[in-house]
Structure formats: C-alpha cells, structure tokens
Motif scaffolding. Structure first.
Motif, PDB file in Angstrom:
ATOM      1  N   LEU A 183       0.843  -1.202   0.000  1.00 43.02           N
ATOM      2  CA  LEU A 183       0.000   0.000   0.000  1.00 43.02           C
ATOM      3  C   LEU A 183       0.877   1.251   0.000  1.00 43.02           C
ATOM      4  CD1 LEU A 183      -2.953   1.182   0.370  1.00 43.02           C
ATOM      5  CD2 LEU A 183      -2.417   1.233   2.829  1.00 43.02           C
ATOM      6  N   ARG A 184       1.888   1.244   0.827  1.00 46.91           N
ATOM      7  CA  ARG A 184       2.788   2.391   0.938  1.00 46.91           C
ATOM      8  C   ARG A 184       3.567   2.603  -0.356  1.00 46.91           C
ATOM      9  NH1 ARG A 184       7.325   1.323   4.043  1.00 46.91           N
ATOM     10  NH2 ARG A 184       5.985  -0.074   5.254  1.00 46.91           N
ATOM     11  N   LEU A 185       4.058   1.507  -0.933  1.00 42.28           N
ATOM     12  CA  LEU A 185       4.865   1.630  -2.149  1.00 42.28           C
ATOM     13  C   LEU A 185       4.014   1.964  -3.375  1.00 42.28           C
ATOM     14  CD1 LEU A 185       7.339  -1.392  -1.798  1.00 42.28           C
ATOM     15  CD2 LEU A 185       7.629   0.954  -0.992  1.00 42.28           C
ATOM     16  N   ILE A 186       2.944   1.189  -3.580  1.00 42.53           N
ATOM     17  CA  ILE A 186       2.178   1.285  -4.822  1.00 42.53           C
ATOM     18  C   ILE A 186       1.138   2.392  -4.796  1.00 42.53           C
ATOM     19  CG2 ILE A 186       0.583   0.030  -6.334  1.00 42.53           C
ATOM     20  CD1 ILE A 186       1.990  -2.567  -5.487  1.00 42.53           C
ATOM     21  N   PHE A 187       0.380   2.486  -3.704  1.00 38.14           N
ATOM     22  CA  PHE A 187      -0.715   3.461  -3.652  1.00 38.14           C
ATOM     23  C   PHE A 187      -0.223   4.841  -3.244  1.00 38.14           C
ATOM     24  CE2 PHE A 187      -4.461   5.680  -2.374  1.00 38.14           C
ATOM     25  CZ  PHE A 187      -5.493   5.149  -3.130  1.00 38.14           C
ATOM     26  N   VAL A 188       0.551   4.891  -2.162  1.00 40.87           N
ATOM     27  CA  VAL A 188       0.972   6.195  -1.636  1.00 40.87           C
ATOM     28  C   VAL A 188       2.088   6.802  -2.479  1.00 40.87           C
ATOM     29  CG1 VAL A 188       1.922   7.418   0.361  1.00 40.87           C
ATOM     30  CG2 VAL A 188       0.246   5.580   0.704  1.00 40.87           C
ATOM     31  N   HIS A 189       3.152   6.033  -2.720  1.00 43.85           N
ATOM     32  CA  HIS A 189       4.311   6.587  -3.432  1.00 43.85           C
ATOM     33  C   HIS A 189       4.274   6.318  -4.935  1.00 43.85           C
ATOM     34  CE1 HIS A 189       6.168   7.901   0.258  1.00 43.85           C
ATOM     35  NE2 HIS A 189       6.032   6.698   0.777  1.00 43.85           N
ATOM     36  N   LYS A 190       3.285   5.548  -5.363  1.00 43.29           N
ATOM     37  CA  LYS A 190       3.032   5.349  -6.800  1.00 43.29           C
ATOM     38  C   LYS A 190       4.268   4.879  -7.568  1.00 43.29           C
ATOM     39  CE  LYS A 190      -0.901   8.509  -7.120  1.00 43.29           C
ATOM     40  NZ  LYS A 190      -1.122   8.575  -5.653  1.00 43.29           N
ATOM     41  N   ILE A 191       4.947   3.875  -7.027  1.00 39.23           N
ATOM     42  CA  ILE A 191       6.076   3.323  -7.757  1.00 39.23           C
ATOM     43  C   ILE A 191       5.576   2.698  -9.060  1.00 39.23           C
ATOM     44  CG2 ILE A 191       7.335   2.895  -5.609  1.00 39.23           C
ATOM     45  CD1 ILE A 191       6.753  -0.129  -6.052  1.00 39.23           C
ATOM     46  N   LYS A 192       6.467   2.598 -10.029  1.00 40.91           N
ATOM     47  CA  LYS A 192       6.081   2.053 -11.332  1.00 40.91           C
ATOM     48  C   LYS A 192       6.228   0.537 -11.321  1.00 40.91           C
ATOM     49  CE  LYS A 192       6.828   2.387 -16.322  1.00 40.91           C
ATOM     50  NZ  LYS A 192       7.586   3.033 -17.431  1.00 40.91           N
ATOM     51  N   THR A 193       5.129  -0.163 -11.590  1.00 41.84           N
ATOM     52  CA  THR A 193       5.120  -1.621 -11.559  1.00 41.84           C
ATOM     53  C   THR A 193       4.646  -2.191 -12.892  1.00 41.84           C
ATOM     54  OG1 THR A 193       2.847  -1.745 -10.734  1.00 41.84           O
ATOM     55  CG2 THR A 193       4.600  -1.595  -9.087  1.00 41.84           C
ATOM     56  N   LYS A 194       4.903  -3.492 -13.077  1.00 41.35           N
ATOM     57  CA  LYS A 194       4.425  -4.183 -14.275  1.00 41.35           C
ATOM     58  C   LYS A 194       4.064  -5.619 -13.926  1.00 41.35           C
ATOM     59  CE  LYS A 194       5.516  -5.198 -19.119  1.00 41.35           C
ATOM     60  NZ  LYS A 194       6.476  -4.988 -20.224  1.00 41.35           N
ATOM     61  N   TYR A 195       2.973  -6.074 -14.467  1.00 38.07           N
ATOM     62  CA  TYR A 195       2.528  -7.455 -14.267  1.00 38.07           C
ATOM     63  C   TYR A 195       3.194  -8.376 -15.281  1.00 38.07           C
ATOM     64  CZ  TYR A 195      -0.576 -11.521 -14.701  1.00 38.07           C
ATOM     65  OH  TYR A 195      -1.081 -12.785 -14.794  1.00 38.07           O
ATOM     66  N   ILE A 196       3.682  -9.521 -14.801  1.00 41.39           N
ATOM     67  CA  ILE A 196       4.222 -10.568 -15.661  1.00 41.39           C
ATOM     68  C   ILE A 196       3.244 -11.739 -15.626  1.00 41.39           C
ATOM     69  CG2 ILE A 196       6.100 -12.208 -16.027  1.00 41.39           C
ATOM     70  CD1 ILE A 196       7.976 -10.232 -14.655  1.00 41.39           C
ATOM     71  N   GLU A 197       2.747 -12.132 -16.767  1.00 36.95           N
ATOM     72  CA  GLU A 197       1.751 -13.201 -16.819  1.00 36.95           C
ATOM     73  C   GLU A 197       2.435 -14.559 -16.685  1.00 36.95           C
ATOM     74  OE1 GLU A 197      -2.353 -14.311 -19.199  1.00 36.95           O
ATOM     75  OE2 GLU A 197      -1.008 -12.769 -19.997  1.00 36.95           O
ATOM     76  N   ALA A 198       2.633 -14.947 -15.435  1.00 33.43           N
ATOM     77  CA  ALA A 198       3.291 -16.228 -15.140  1.00 33.43           C
ATOM     78  C   ALA A 198       2.955 -16.641 -13.713  1.00 33.43           C
ATOM     79  CB  ALA A 198       4.804 -16.111 -15.305  1.00 33.43           C
ATOM     80  N   ASP A 199       2.878 -17.938 -13.504  1.00 34.03           N
ATOM     81  CA  ASP A 199       2.666 -18.494 -12.179  1.00 34.03           C
ATOM     82  C   ASP A 199       4.031 -18.606 -11.507  1.00 34.03           C
ATOM     83  OD1 ASP A 199       2.002 -19.911  -9.927  1.00 34.03           O
ATOM     84  OD2 ASP A 199       1.168 -21.643 -10.974  1.00 34.03           O
ATOM     85  N   PHE A 200       4.321 -17.700 -10.601  1.00 35.45           N
ATOM     86  CA  PHE A 200       5.646 -17.619  -9.993  1.00 35.45           C
ATOM     87  C   PHE A 200       5.888 -18.705  -8.938  1.00 35.45           C
ATOM     88  CE2 PHE A 200       7.524 -13.120 -10.555  1.00 35.45           C
ATOM     89  CZ  PHE A 200       7.038 -13.024 -11.839  1.00 35.45           C
ATOM     90  N   VAL A 201       4.945 -18.851  -8.013  1.00 38.81           N
ATOM     91  CA  VAL A 201       5.211 -19.606  -6.791  1.00 38.81           C
ATOM     92  C   VAL A 201       4.070 -20.572  -6.466  1.00 38.81           C
ATOM     93  CG1 VAL A 201       5.555 -19.412  -4.284  1.00 38.81           C
ATOM     94  CG2 VAL A 201       6.652 -17.771  -5.812  1.00 38.81           C
ATOM     95  N   THR A 202       4.441 -21.757  -6.016  1.00 37.97           N
ATOM     96  CA  THR A 202       3.493 -22.735  -5.486  1.00 37.97           C
ATOM     97  C   THR A 202       3.552 -22.669  -3.966  1.00 37.97           C
ATOM     98  OG1 THR A 202       3.848 -24.199  -7.384  1.00 37.97           O
ATOM     99  CG2 THR A 202       2.848 -25.163  -5.422  1.00 37.97           C
ATOM    100  N   MET A 203       2.386 -22.428  -3.347  1.00 37.47           N
ATOM    101  CA  MET A 203       2.316 -22.237  -1.901  1.00 37.47           C
ATOM    102  C   MET A 203       1.460 -23.330  -1.257  1.00 37.47           C
ATOM    103  SD  MET A 203       1.726 -18.120  -1.618  1.00 37.47           S
ATOM    104  CE  MET A 203       1.965 -18.175   0.165  1.00 37.47           C
ATOM    105  N   ARG A 204       1.954 -23.915  -0.191  1.00 43.52           N
ATOM    106  CA  ARG A 204       1.134 -24.831   0.592  1.00 43.52           C
ATOM    107  C   ARG A 204       0.101 -24.028   1.394  1.00 43.52           C
ATOM    108  NH1 ARG A 204       6.347 -26.874   0.536  1.00 43.52           N
ATOM    109  NH2 ARG A 204       6.583 -29.123   0.233  1.00 43.52           N
ATOM    110  N   THR A 205      -1.118 -24.541   1.483  1.00 42.43           N
ATOM    111  CA  THR A 205      -2.115 -23.865   2.308  1.00 42.43           C
ATOM    112  C   THR A 205      -1.766 -24.057   3.775  1.00 42.43           C
ATOM    113  OG1 THR A 205      -3.494 -25.848   2.264  1.00 42.43           O
ATOM    114  CG2 THR A 205      -3.992 -24.124   0.660  1.00 42.43           C
ATOM    115  N   GLY A 206      -2.319 -23.162   4.605  1.00 46.80           N
ATOM    116  CA  GLY A 206      -2.090 -23.270   6.039  1.00 46.80           C
ATOM    117  C   GLY A 206      -1.085 -22.278   6.569  1.00 46.80           C
TER     118      GLY A 206
END
Length: 257
Positions: A183-206
C-alpha cells in the motif's frame, strides 16, 4: 542485475528442502540467497548447512531470535546487496525454472520499472499436485487497494533502492505487514510496476495469512489499520468485499478442477 532472494525459516525442516531445490533449479545465476532463521530446533539449521555448498558462495544465513516473520524479513532486507529483492517463503517453491529469468528480463528492458509481480497458486500440503486456489495478479489496479486487494506478495520483486527510500515491513502489522508495505509503495508513493503473466510460486495452504476465521479477522483489522495509517480512505464494506471475492474465486477454481 543481481537478485537477492530472502527466505525466513523457523522449524521448517519438513518443507525447506523443496524451497532450496527450486531456487537451485532456476536458470538465472546472478543471485544472492539470504536465509534468516529464528533459532530452529527441528533440524532446519542442519539442512541449511547441508545445502549451503550447493549455492557456491551465493548463500548467506543467520540464526537468531526475532519478533516474527516480518522482523526476520526486515533482517534479510538489511543484509541484501542485490539490485532487486524478492521473497521465497520456506514452505513455498518456484512453479517453474525460469521465474527469475522473467523477472530479470522484464526489469532490464525498462529501467524505469521499480517492481514487477506475477501470479501464485495454493496447493494441499499433503498433495502438491492438488491445486486449491489460483491467485492471479492480472486484474490488480492501484485503486483496488482501498478494498484490501494487492498483487500476490510472494510474486513481488522490487528494486532495493525503493525499499531503502520508502522502508520495508512495519512491525505494527503482525498479520498484514505485506499489505501495508505494498500500500505504501504502490498506492501512496506510486512506484512504477508491471505485471508478468506467469505463475511464480506454489504455496502450501495453512500459512499465517490463510489459516481460518481468526486469521481472517486479524487480516481485516490489520488492513483497516494500514489504510488509516497511510491516509487512504476505505471502510468495512470495502474490505469485506475482498473476502467475498476470494471465496467466489476459490469455489470457481474447485469447480473448474
């Protein structure tokens, strides 16, 4: 472009080898690997020592008491010397072997980018082939943060200079310090970001942010507090919509699979 990857561990012996192996399989070689352990007692440290030589000098690690996962992550950030920093949790692993290549290629092609992010998916801890939920960051827009939405944090890679300028994790938020930080980086300070269409990480639930009603309530409370602290308008109805959205997406994923 050197990428620093941070993994925090605490009694992670049952899962951390998958984490280490997935990083060792990455094709991108200009990395620095930082492991911050919270004084594990289950054999995690022995596993770290066993894998350290395989990283050929690219791993550094510490084991000491901390104030929780975000404090441990902050220690890792302080140790990092890479141009870009990402986090790989100790019960997660990379979904493919070219994730860091994608990060480096995208950021090197546009020097004005401050950060990139992609997708993640959750699996059953006892059956890693059983997908529980897919978290796509593609629809994310900055304004959605008023509703508690954010890009998938385990798939977020940001320039170290940005963290040095705006700060890392605020320990006032024990459950949702990742949300407050983005929130602080993207919304408040409006850093420049880009989405990469890829499944980066597999996470176990819990994990800490996906473990029941108590966690849900704590997450809502932390998000509300984060929005107020950063002077971003929201309300309870806005924030509750996040969990309705998550539930609907989970049910759709179950139906499709």
């Amino acid at each position: 472009m050197k990428i620093s990857i941070i993994t925090t561990t605490y009694n992670s012996a049952s899962t951390v080898e998958d984490t280490f192996r997935s990083l060792l399989r990455q094709g991108y070689q200009d990395i620095e690997y930082i492991v911050v352990d919270g004084c594990s007692t289950d054999g995690t440290i022995d596993i770290i020592k066993r894998y350290e030589p395989q990283f050929e000098g690219k791993m550094k690690w510490i084991s000491e008491k901390d104030e929780g996962i975000y404090d441990a992550m902050n220690k890792g950030f302080a140790m990092a010397t890479g141009d870009v920093i990402g986090i790989l949790n100790s019960d997660d692993f990379y979904t493919a072997d070219d994730i860091l290549n994608k990060v480096a290629d995208t950021m090197s092609k546009d020097d004005s980018l401050d950060a990139v992010y992609g997708d993640i998916h959750y699996v059953h801890p006892d059956d890693l082939q059983k997908s529980i939920r897919y978290y796509s960051s593609k629809p994310f827009r900055r304004i959605w943060m008023r509703f508690g939405f954010m890009p998938a944090h385990p798939a977020f890679y940001c320039k170290r200079a940005i963290y040095e300028k705006y700060g890392a994790f605020d320990l006032e938020f024990p459950v949702s310090a990742d949300f407050e930080n983005l929130l602080r980086l993207i919304f408040v300070h409006k850093i420049k970001t880009k989405y990469i269409e890829a499944d980066f990480v597999t996470m176990r639930t819990g994990g800490m942010s996906s473990s029941g009603l108590r966690s849900l309530k704590a997450g809502l409370r932390d998000r509300s507090k984060a929005l107020k602290k950063n002077n971003v308008y929201s309300n309870k109805l806005f924030l509750f919509s996040l969990y309705i959205y998550k539930y609907v997406k989970m049910q759709l994923h179950k139906w499709q699979n």
